[in-house]
Design a protein around this motif. Structure first.
Motif, PDB file in Angstrom:
ATOM      1  N   THR A 198     -12.469  35.529  43.154  1.00 43.37           N
ATOM      2  CA  THR A 198     -12.700  36.661  44.062  1.00 43.37           C
ATOM      3  C   THR A 198     -11.602  37.703  43.930  1.00 43.37           C
ATOM      4  N   TYR A 199     -10.361  37.238  43.850  1.00 44.12           N
ATOM      5  CA  TYR A 199      -9.238  38.166  43.694  1.00 44.12           C
ATOM      6  C   TYR A 199      -9.347  38.924  42.368  1.00 44.12           C
ATOM      7  N   ASN A 200      -9.706  38.224  41.303  1.00 47.51           N
ATOM      8  CA  ASN A 200      -9.835  38.877  39.993  1.00 47.51           C
ATOM      9  C   ASN A 200     -10.947  39.924  39.975  1.00 47.51           C
ATOM     10  N   LEU A 201     -11.947  39.753  40.834  1.00 50.62           N
ATOM     11  CA  LEU A 201     -13.065  40.697  40.884  1.00 50.62           C
ATOM     12  C   LEU A 201     -12.790  41.899  41.788  1.00 50.62           C
ATOM     13  N   ASN A 202     -11.722  41.826  42.582  1.00 50.81           N
ATOM     14  CA  ASN A 202     -11.463  42.870  43.577  1.00 50.81           C
ATOM     15  C   ASN A 202     -10.027  43.379  43.456  1.00 50.81           C
ATOM     16  N   ASN A 203      -9.857  44.434  42.675  1.00 48.58           N
ATOM     17  CA  ASN A 203      -8.524  44.990  42.435  1.00 48.58           C
ATOM     18  C   ASN A 203      -7.890  45.575  43.693  1.00 48.58           C
ATOM     19  N   SER A 204      -8.718  45.885  44.684  1.00 50.48           N
ATOM     20  CA  SER A 204      -8.183  46.490  45.909  1.00 50.48           C
ATOM     21  C   SER A 204      -7.501  45.468  46.806  1.00 50.48           C
ATOM     22  N   LEU A 205      -7.765  44.189  46.594  1.00 50.71           N
ATOM     23  CA  LEU A 205      -7.176  43.145  47.431  1.00 50.71           C
ATOM     24  C   LEU A 205      -5.700  42.957  47.098  1.00 50.71           C
ATOM     25  N   SER A 206      -4.899  42.809  48.131  1.00 53.21           N
ATOM     26  CA  SER A 206      -3.516  42.422  47.898  1.00 53.21           C
ATOM     27  C   SER A 206      -3.475  40.931  47.582  1.00 53.21           C
ATOM     28  N   PRO A 207      -2.699  40.527  46.577  1.00 54.67           N
ATOM     29  CA  PRO A 207      -2.597  39.089  46.287  1.00 54.67           C
ATOM     30  C   PRO A 207      -2.009  38.328  47.468  1.00 54.67           C
ATOM     31  N   TYR A 208      -1.231  39.020  48.297  1.00 57.44           N
ATOM     32  CA  TYR A 208      -0.629  38.363  49.458  1.00 57.44           C
ATOM     33  C   TYR A 208      -1.654  38.108  50.553  1.00 57.44           C
ATOM     34  N   PHE A 209      -2.761  38.837  50.510  1.00 67.16           N
ATOM     35  CA  PHE A 209      -3.867  38.537  51.432  1.00 67.16           C
ATOM     36  C   PHE A 209      -4.466  37.175  51.090  1.00 67.16           C
ATOM     37  N   ILE A 210      -4.622  36.888  49.800  1.00 69.77           N
ATOM     38  CA  ILE A 210      -5.140  35.584  49.371  1.00 69.77           C
ATOM     39  C   ILE A 210      -4.146  34.490  49.752  1.00 69.77           C
ATOM     40  N   ILE A 211      -2.860  34.762  49.540  1.00 72.06           N
ATOM     41  CA  ILE A 211      -1.822  33.789  49.906  1.00 72.06           C
ATOM     42  C   ILE A 211      -1.843  33.525  51.407  1.00 72.06           C
ATOM     43  N   LEU A 212      -2.024  34.591  52.188  1.00 70.63           N
ATOM     44  CA  LEU A 212      -2.072  34.433  53.638  1.00 70.63           C
ATOM     45  C   LEU A 212      -3.216  33.520  54.058  1.00 70.63           C
ATOM     46  N   LEU A 213      -4.381  33.689  53.425  1.00 67.19           N
ATOM     47  CA  LEU A 213      -5.541  32.874  53.783  1.00 67.19           C
ATOM     48  C   LEU A 213      -5.297  31.394  53.509  1.00 67.19           C
ATOM     49  N   LEU A 214      -4.419  31.111  52.566  1.00 70.46           N
ATOM     50  CA  LEU A 214      -4.164  29.723  52.178  1.00 70.46           C
ATOM     51  C   LEU A 214      -2.781  29.243  52.608  1.00 70.46           C
ATOM     52  N   TRP A 215      -2.099  30.011  53.439  1.00 70.40           N
ATOM     53  CA  TRP A 215      -0.701  29.718  53.756  1.00 70.40           C
ATOM     54  C   TRP A 215      -0.519  28.332  54.362  1.00 70.40           C
ATOM     55  N   TYR A 216      -1.419  27.923  55.253  1.00 72.12           N
ATOM     56  CA  TYR A 216      -1.200  26.688  56.002  1.00 72.12           C
ATOM     57  C   TYR A 216      -1.221  25.438  55.113  1.00 72.12           C
ATOM     58  N   PRO A 217      -2.289  25.174  54.354  1.00 71.69           N
ATOM     59  CA  PRO A 217      -2.242  23.978  53.498  1.00 71.69           C
ATOM     60  C   PRO A 217      -1.155  24.056  52.430  1.00 71.69           C
ATOM     61  N   CYS A 218      -0.912  25.263  51.899  1.00 75.23           N
ATOM     62  CA  CYS A 218       0.114  25.397  50.851  1.00 75.23           C
ATOM     63  C   CYS A 218       1.516  25.174  51.407  1.00 75.23           C
ATOM     64  N   PHE A 219       1.813  25.757  52.566  1.00 76.23           N
ATOM     65  CA  PHE A 219       3.141  25.575  53.146  1.00 76.23           C
ATOM     66  C   PHE A 219       3.322  24.151  53.653  1.00 76.23           C
TER      67      PHE A 219
END
Length: 341
Positions: free
Chosen positions: A221-242
């Motif tokens: 999804t991120y690769n298909l949408n150049n307007s997205l900030s990569p940190y938005f994707i990180i934010l969505l996954l912050w809890y399991p990753c952290f």
């Protein structure tokens, strides 16, 4: 309409399968692990992974068969763990690493742009890119497993991500592969209901496959949408990753193997705090704890979708999450030491 008919019969099938598992005492939750006391004292089949695999794979229309094959292998790895046939955490991790790296190479899955100059220069090397993508997928697979300790917590978290992306698509702000997240939402919503009724648990198999699928979907999804900030994707996954990173750090501090399970994850501490503080039984303490965490993340996601291209805001929200997680963790951890030991 075909989707809902399929989902209905899949649900009926899972109920019959669960009855069979319980009768044969196969793939059930009462295997003696300490973390199981946070979910239920009942005998519950760990069949959530089967439901997810059959529910999602049917609707994931892609040309390559690699996704189906590797999803099945990830699922089987989780089953071996659930059945205690693969007891070594080191061997499980090596198996995960091997499967994920092979998948990334075979599908040529890459991250195009991180907006970090030095990292982007390194990622121009295809092999480093593959290793970085594999690392990201592995973090989410294991993080998904780490947060799977309360009914509806893991499932509810990924439902929130589905809602976020479906909203963004409805608003015309992003595009993504087919209607996969739409289908995932209804599959997970069905499991959510069954899970909250104590009739199905994800187990390691369900947690692994959720982390695997969502990591791939979000990268694509991120690769298909150049307007997205990569940190938005990180934010969505912050809890399991952290949760993964924090668990590794705290276990190293007390000189404990990062791969050995324990009952000191944040969701477990919140559960114990609520149960002790308010004298609520196991079932309600479980549900309340899970939904407090998911409600917090829902608020964070609600704020973040207004700034999907703004990296500064996304970074601020990520740092806020990390600060609050750490502060709450130590406050409740010391409460546990004082009152429950």
């Amino acid at each position: 309409m075909n989707f809902f008919i399929y989902l209905f019969f899949l649900t009926i099938f899972i109920f019959f399968l669960n009855s069979f598992f319980r009768k044969k005492n196969f793939l059930i939750s009462t295997t003696g692990d300490d973390h199981q006391k946070f979910a239920s004292s009942e005998v519950i089949p760990l069949s959530g992974g089967i439901f997810i695999f059959l529910g999602i794979i049917y609707f994931y229309n892609i040309n390559s068969s690699f996704f189906y094959i590797f999803s099945f292998l990830i699922l089987m790895l989780g089953f071996f763990s659930d059945l205690k046939l693969f007891k070594s955490a080191v061997l499980r991790l090596l198996a995960q690493v091997s499967l994920v790296i092979f998948f990334v190479i075979f599908t040529e899955l890459k991250i195009q742009d991180t907006r970090i100059f030095l990292l982007d220069k390194l990622l121009e090397n295809i092999f480093l890119n593959y290793l970085f993508v594999s690392f990201c997928i592995l973090i989410l697979i294991n993080g998904s497993n780490f947060i799977d300790g309360l009914n509806t917590l893991n499932i509810g978290y990924y439902i929130l991500i589905c809602i976020v992306f479906y909203y963004l698509k409805l608003e015309g702000l992003i595009i993504y592969l087919d209607n996969l997240l739409f289908f995932i939402f209804f599959v997970l919503a069905t499991i959510f209901v069954i899970n909250i009724l104590n009739r199905m648990f994800l187990g390691d198999a369900g947690s692994y496959i959720l982390g695997f699928i969502f990591s791939i979907v979000l990268i694509e999804t991120y690769n298909l949408n150049n307007s997205l900030s990569p940190y938005f994707i990180i934010l969505l996954l912050w809890y399991p990753c952290f949760e993964t990173l924090f668990s590794i750090i705290r276990k190293n501090i007390v000189k404990k193997s990062p791969m050995s399970p324990d009952t000191n994850h944040l969701h477990q501490l919140i559960f114990l705090y609520i149960k002790k503080k308010f004298q609520i039984n196991l079932y309600y303490s479980n549900i309340i704890s899970a939904n407090i965490i998911n409600l917090y993340n829902a608020v964070i996601f609600l704020i973040s979708i207004n700034y999907i291209s703004n990296s500064q805001v996304q970074i601020f929200l990520i740092l806020l999450n990390l600060f609050l997680y750490t502060a709450i963790y130590f406050k409740i951890y010391f409460y546990k030491l004082k009152n429950l030991l």
